[in-house]
Design an enzyme around this catalytic site. Structure first.
Site, PDB file in Angstrom:
ATOM      1  CD  GLU A  53      34.939 -82.383  35.238  1.00  0.00           C
ATOM      2  OE1 GLU A  53      35.817 -81.559  34.883  1.00  0.00           O
ATOM      3  OE2 GLU A  53      33.728 -82.139  35.170  1.00  0.00           O
ATOM      4  NE  ARG A 208      51.432 -49.731  40.399  1.00  0.00           N
ATOM      5  CZ  ARG A 208      50.260 -49.102  40.474  1.00  0.00           C
ATOM      6  NH1 ARG A 208      49.366 -49.257  39.528  1.00  0.00           N
ATOM      7  NH2 ARG A 208      49.955 -48.374  41.515  1.00  0.00           N
ATOM      8  CD  GLU A 293      40.178 -49.907  41.853  1.00  0.00           C
ATOM      9  OE1 GLU A 293      40.711 -49.044  42.574  1.00  0.00           O
ATOM     10  OE2 GLU A 293      40.815 -50.815  41.316  1.00  0.00           O
TER      11      GLU A 293
HETATM   12  N1  AI9 Z   1      43.319 -43.181  47.540  1.00  0.00           N
HETATM   13  C1  AI9 Z   1      43.058 -44.506  47.669  1.00  0.00           C
HETATM   14  C2  AI9 Z   1      42.473 -45.206  46.614  1.00  0.00           C
HETATM   15  N2  AI9 Z   1      42.204 -44.535  45.468  1.00  0.00           N
HETATM   16  C3  AI9 Z   1      41.765 -45.128  44.370  1.00  0.00           C
HETATM   17  C4  AI9 Z   1      41.803 -44.301  43.114  1.00  0.00           C
HETATM   18  O1  AI9 Z   1      40.607 -44.460  42.440  1.00  0.00           O
HETATM   19  C5  AI9 Z   1      42.993 -44.789  42.251  1.00  0.00           C
HETATM   20  O2  AI9 Z   1      42.718 -46.116  41.915  1.00  0.00           O
HETATM   21  C6  AI9 Z   1      44.259 -44.637  43.063  1.00  0.00           C
HETATM   22  O3  AI9 Z   1      44.761 -43.404  42.768  1.00  0.00           O
HETATM   23  C7  AI9 Z   1      45.216 -45.767  42.793  1.00  0.00           C
HETATM   24  O4  AI9 Z   1      45.720 -45.603  41.504  1.00  0.00           O
HETATM   25  P1  AI9 Z   1      46.768 -46.676  40.886  1.00  0.00           P
HETATM   26  O5  AI9 Z   1      45.937 -47.515  39.983  1.00  0.00           O
HETATM   27  O6  AI9 Z   1      47.323 -47.479  42.035  1.00  0.00           O
HETATM   28  O7  AI9 Z   1      47.781 -45.845  40.180  1.00  0.00           O
HETATM   29  N3  AI9 Z   1      42.185 -46.538  46.752  1.00  0.00           N
HETATM   30  C8  AI9 Z   1      42.499 -47.189  47.906  1.00  0.00           C
HETATM   31  O8  AI9 Z   1      42.267 -48.401  48.010  1.00  0.00           O
HETATM   32  N4  AI9 Z   1      43.059 -46.528  48.969  1.00  0.00           N
HETATM   33  C9  AI9 Z   1      43.355 -45.209  48.888  1.00  0.00           C
HETATM   34  O9  AI9 Z   1      43.892 -44.659  49.849  1.00  0.00           O
HETATM   35  N1  AOF Z   2      35.694 -75.606  33.438  1.00  0.00           N
HETATM   36  C1  AOF Z   2      34.958 -76.770  33.536  1.00  0.00           C
HETATM   37  C2  AOF Z   2      33.624 -76.801  33.060  1.00  0.00           C
HETATM   38  N2  AOF Z   2      33.075 -75.683  32.504  1.00  0.00           N
HETATM   39  C3  AOF Z   2      31.819 -75.753  31.779  1.00  0.00           C
HETATM   40  O1  AOF Z   2      32.108 -75.949  30.402  1.00  0.00           O
HETATM   41  C4  AOF Z   2      32.027 -74.710  29.693  1.00  0.00           C
HETATM   42  C5  AOF Z   2      33.302 -74.441  28.951  1.00  0.00           C
HETATM   43  O2  AOF Z   2      33.535 -75.518  28.066  1.00  0.00           O
HETATM   44  P1  AOF Z   2      34.890 -75.464  27.149  1.00  0.00           P
HETATM   45  O3  AOF Z   2      34.670 -74.303  26.225  1.00  0.00           O
HETATM   46  O4  AOF Z   2      34.903 -76.801  26.496  1.00  0.00           O
HETATM   47  O5  AOF Z   2      36.039 -75.263  28.097  1.00  0.00           O
HETATM   48  C6  AOF Z   2      31.812 -73.653  30.759  1.00  0.00           C
HETATM   49  O6  AOF Z   2      30.984 -72.622  30.263  1.00  0.00           O
HETATM   50  C7  AOF Z   2      31.131 -74.410  31.874  1.00  0.00           C
HETATM   51  O7  AOF Z   2      29.746 -74.556  31.621  1.00  0.00           O
HETATM   52  N3  AOF Z   2      32.897 -77.943  33.156  1.00  0.00           N
HETATM   53  C8  AOF Z   2      33.470 -79.084  33.661  1.00  0.00           C
HETATM   54  O8  AOF Z   2      32.841 -80.129  33.645  1.00  0.00           O
HETATM   55  N4  AOF Z   2      34.749 -79.072  34.173  1.00  0.00           N
HETATM   56  C9  AOF Z   2      35.518 -77.943  34.118  1.00  0.00           C
HETATM   57  O9  AOF Z   2      36.669 -77.980  34.571  1.00  0.00           O
HETATM   58 ZN    ZN Z   3      33.935 -80.537  31.304  1.00  0.00          ZN
END
Ligand code: AI9
Ligand code: AOF
Ligand code: ZN
Length: 365
Positions: A53, A208, A293
């Site tokens: 806001e 990544r 995961e």
């Molecule tokens: N083996 C697969 C997965 N396997 C998920 C595993 O728990 C582990 O996160 C993976 O080895 C990925 O590791 P890194 O963080 O990328 O190095 N997850 C997927 O979504 N597809 C697959 O084929």
């Molecule tokens: N981000 C957001 C709100 N966030 C509200 O305010 C709290 C965080 O307050 P502060 O620590 O001051 O940033 C958050 O927990 C949620 O309740 N409110 C809003 O009006 N507008 C905004 O864009």
């Molecule tokens: Zn606010």
């Protein structure tokens, strides 16, 4: 002529543009409209910075007088890290405020709307309410439970396997799905796996691929009851991302010191590793969103604890078979099909010619 719904949809889209940046704050967007012309807009970009806001009213300047403000979350009325938006709205001369949904933060929870109404402004609540609630499913859960919103991500073959009978698992899903998973990781405060996955996959658990928000890597959390995480595991290299290992007092002090020396944060809990206790500890440490995961035993533990808010399952249209091949959920499981957990609000979408993605919300009884 644009309608209230058009303007609120724009505010929600603005809010979405900062996805992954605002934790532990919600995503919020705001639009100022004067005589059918947009004179200001803004999104909350980072916790501690101005609220949506404030950005929108600043851009509107004195055009805000007599205008209508559309905001995707009830304006705050308390002093957090920033002053209350209600004060800024009242001094800006805005005549009408349209709010998508109230803010369940106990510090707000309707008091923002009341303050504006008491000051004589016209206030409308509930335009695009469902979209606005869905947008902040993480924040709403965290601020009401003080625990992270848990999304379980699974990747399996059509016959439900997460590896072959020899443990081979790279890769089940294709590049497009795996790219999406990196986006998903980036949106989370933390990723959690069990030590079994560390021992079998030696994952890096970093977001990544293209577009990673510079320097913003989710915290890697390993549940490891006896500190079996190898000192040369990739997750213990803490240059790119922080690593927390959650263990029990059963683990060795020596290993704790060796891991700590590498920059790993070892958190020792009393007694067994209960999922709900782990979540309470993570919530206390400011983790608002957690991507689980696996592997199979961790997934089973979260299922058993009814501690999953959302499931994102990637299913690859391939078959590997094998009684010994691990499935998505290990553990004991339910005895009767009648006890099965149903998913609601599901969305099923093909990713490419080999993978489909299923998203749903477990309906816990
Ligand atoms: N083996 C697969 C997965 N396997 C998920 C595993 O728990 C582990 O996160 C993976 O080895 C990925 O590791 P890194 O963080 O990328 O190095 N997850 C997927 O979504 N597809 C697959 O084929
Ligand atoms: N981000 C957001 C709100 N966030 C509200 O305010 C709290 C965080 O307050 P502060 O620590 O001051 O940033 C958050 O927990 C949620 O309740 N409110 C809003 O009006 N507008 C905004 O864009
Ligand atoms: Zn606010």
């Amino acid at each position: 002529m644009k309608t209230d719904i058009d303007y609120m949809s724009m505010a929600i889209d603005l809010a979405k543009s900062a996805k992954g940046q605002t934790s532990p704050n919600p995503l919020v967007g705001a639009i100022v409209v004067k005589n059918g012309t947009i004179v200001g807009m803004g999104a909350h970009l980072r916790a501690g910075e101005p609220h949506a806001e404030i950005h929108a009213l600043k851009m509107a300047g004195n055009q805000a007088v007599g205008s209508t403000l559309y905001v995707s979350l009830e304006p705050c009325s308390h002093h957090g890290k920033t002053p209350p938006c209600t004060d800024a709205i009242l001094s800006s001369g805005v005549r009408k405020v349209v709010v998508a949904t109230k803010d369940p933060n106990p510090l707000v929870a309707g008091s923002g709307v009341d303050k504006l109404k008491d000051a004589g402004l016209e206030v409308v609540v509930g335009i695009q309410e469902q979209e606005a609630i869905q947008l902040n499913e993480v924040f709403f859960h965290y601020v009401q439970t003080s625990r992270p919103f848990v999304t379980l991500k699974t990747a399996s073959t059509l016959d439900g396997k997460i590896a072959t009978c020899t443990g081979h698992s790279r890769w089940i899903t294709g590049v497009a799905s795996r790219e999406e998973v990196h986006d998903l990781r980036r949106m989370h405060d933390a990723i959690l796996v069990g030590v079994g996955t560390v021992l079998s996959d030696d994952p890096e658990l970093t977001a990544r691929h293209a577009g990673s928000i510079a320097g913003k890597q989710p915290i890697r959390i390993i549940l490891d009851r006896q500190l079996r995480t190898p000192l040369n595991a990739r997750v213990t290299q803490c240059e790119d991302a922080k690593t927390w290992i959650i263990t029990t007092s059963a683990s060795s002090q020596k290993k704790t010191e060796e891991l700590t020396a590498k920059g790993v944060m070892v958190i020792t809990l009393d007694g067994e590793l209960q999922i709900n206790h782990v979540l309470a500890v993570l919530g206390e440490r400011g983790i608002t969103s957690l991507l689980v995961e696996g592997g199979a035993e961790i997934n089973a533990a979260f299922l058993q604890a009814k501690a999953i808010q959302k499931i994102i399952s990637y299913v690859s249209l391939k078959l590997v078979g094998g009684k010994a091949a691990p499935s998505i959920f290990g553990g004991i499981g339910y005895a009767s099909m009648d006890d099965a957990v149903r998913l609601v609000h599901t969305e099923i979408k093909p990713i490419d010619e080999q993978d489909i993605r299923i998203v749903g919300y477990p309906q816990w009884m």
